[in-house]
Write a protein that holds these residues in place. Structure first.
Motif, short mmCIF file in Angstrom:
data_model
loop_
_atom_site.label_atom_id
_atom_site.label_comp_id
_atom_site.label_asym_id
_atom_site.label_seq_id
_atom_site.Cartn_x
_atom_site.Cartn_y
_atom_site.Cartn_z
N SER A 66 43.11 38.10 31.59
CA SER A 66 42.19 39.17 31.97
C SER A 66 42.30 39.43 33.46
O SER A 66 42.73 38.56 34.23
CB SER A 66 40.74 38.77 31.64
OG SER A 66 39.83 39.73 32.11
N ARG A 67 41.88 40.62 33.87
CA ARG A 67 41.80 40.91 35.30
C ARG A 67 40.67 40.12 35.95
O ARG A 67 40.72 39.78 37.13
CB ARG A 67 41.59 42.40 35.52
CG ARG A 67 41.58 42.80 37.00
CD ARG A 67 41.58 44.32 37.16
NE ARG A 67 41.54 44.69 38.57
CZ ARG A 67 40.43 44.90 39.26
NH1 ARG A 67 39.25 44.80 38.68
NH2 ARG A 67 40.47 45.23 40.54
N SER A 68 39.64 39.79 35.19
CA SER A 68 38.51 39.04 35.74
C SER A 68 38.87 37.58 35.91
O SER A 68 39.78 37.06 35.26
CB SER A 68 37.29 39.17 34.83
OG SER A 68 37.52 38.51 33.59
N ASN A 69 38.15 36.90 36.79
CA ASN A 69 38.33 35.47 37.05
C ASN A 69 37.14 34.68 36.53
O ASN A 69 36.02 35.19 36.47
CB ASN A 69 38.48 35.21 38.56
CG ASN A 69 39.83 35.62 39.09
OD1 ASN A 69 40.83 35.56 38.38
ND2 ASN A 69 39.88 36.04 40.35
N VAL A 70 37.39 33.43 36.17
CA VAL A 70 36.29 32.52 35.83
C VAL A 70 35.41 32.35 37.06
O VAL A 70 35.91 32.13 38.17
CB VAL A 70 36.84 31.16 35.38
CG1 VAL A 70 35.71 30.19 35.08
CG2 VAL A 70 37.74 31.32 34.15
N ASN A 71 34.11 32.46 36.88
CA ASN A 71 33.19 32.35 38.00
C ASN A 71 33.25 30.95 38.63
O ASN A 71 33.06 29.96 37.92
CB ASN A 71 31.76 32.66 37.57
CG ASN A 71 30.84 32.88 38.74
OD1 ASN A 71 30.65 31.99 39.56
ND2 ASN A 71 30.27 34.07 38.83
N PRO A 72 33.53 30.84 39.94
CA PRO A 72 33.63 29.53 40.57
C PRO A 72 32.37 28.69 40.47
O PRO A 72 32.43 27.46 40.58
CB PRO A 72 33.95 29.87 42.03
CG PRO A 72 34.62 31.21 41.97
CD PRO A 72 33.90 31.93 40.87
#
Length: 252
Positions: A66-72
């Motif tokens: 996905s273009r989104s990242n896992v929230n840190p």
């Protein structure tokens, strides 16, 4: 139906005032053509989804990129605007989904964000914006309007000799594409490295002593599944695992 059913994770996109739960067609087509299975998209509805009821009905899980990242924040770091975009509904759905999939021994293939989700789900952490880290290469996609250019084969990887990945891909050299800004950092419980890029970036992992088939890649084999031999082999292996699981699940 005789073909395996593969559960595919979904992003949440806001379009025309609606929240759409969607997966890129490249993954869906790769399940159909590469794994000889039928894809079913799981909406990212978080705890409203009765995971075990869903998992009772399927034969494999594909965690997409996905273009989104896992929230840190999910691995003890601070979220920043620069590291976004984020998809909290996907995080709330996919992390528990992957934990439960591994626990139940259901075949799992996790790609790019999916591999990062698997590591976080197992208690691990990620490195953000790795192109800014000393000694790391720039693993982001080329800037282009053409998908073939963005997903072009970019660099070689080194596969560990005794790994499950080596059993799938054999001993021939493998080159992969590269479209990511995050990478695996501290490994989660039982997560083991199966392949590395030349700069040390983790390119593939599995889960030690997992009850079922688990393969995760940082690169995108779904894009070239019709023409690239390693990509084909990965989806064929996933399809065989799902077909075998279906036989056991249904008592055929």
């Amino acid at each position: 139906m005789t073909k395996p059913l593969i559960l595919v994770t979904a992003d949440v996109k806001t379009i025309d005032g609606y929240n759409w739960h969607a997966a890129p067609s490249t993954y869906l087509q790769a399940v159909l053509a590469g794994a000889d299975a039928v894809p079913v998209i799981l909406p990212s509805l978080g705890p409203d989804i009765p995971l075990d009821d869903v998992l009772d009905q399927i034969d494999g899980v594909l965690a997409t990129g996905s273009r989104s990242n896992v929230n840190p924040g999910l691995y003890g770091e601070d979220a920043t605007l620069e590291n976004g975009p984020y998809d909290p509904d996907r995080d709330a759905t996919t992390l528990p989904l992957l934990r439960r999939t591994v626990e139940r021994g259901i075949p799992l293939f996790a790609i790019c964000r999916g591999m990062q989700e698997l590591n976080v789900a197992m208690g691990g952490a990620l490195l953000t914006e790795i192109q800014d880290l000393q000694g790391r290469s720039d693993h982001r996609a080329p800037t282009s309007e053409h998908q073939d250019e963005r997903f072009r084969i970019a660099h070689p990887i080194e596969i560990k000799d005794d790994s499950g990945l080596a059993k799938i891909l054999g001993s021939e050299p493998v080159e992969v594409n590269s479209l990511h800004r995050q990478a695996l950092g501290a490994l989660g419980t039982s997560v083991v490295v199966e392949a590395l890029a030349t700069d040390g970036t983790i390119e593939a992992v599995s889960v030690k002593d997992a009850r079922g088939y688990v393969v995760a890649t940082q690169w995108h084999p779904e894009y070239w599944v019709r023409s690239d031999s390693p990509s084909q082999k990965l989806f064929e292996a996933f399809g065989r695992a799902a077909a075998g699981y279906r036989v056991k699940r249904l008592g055929l």
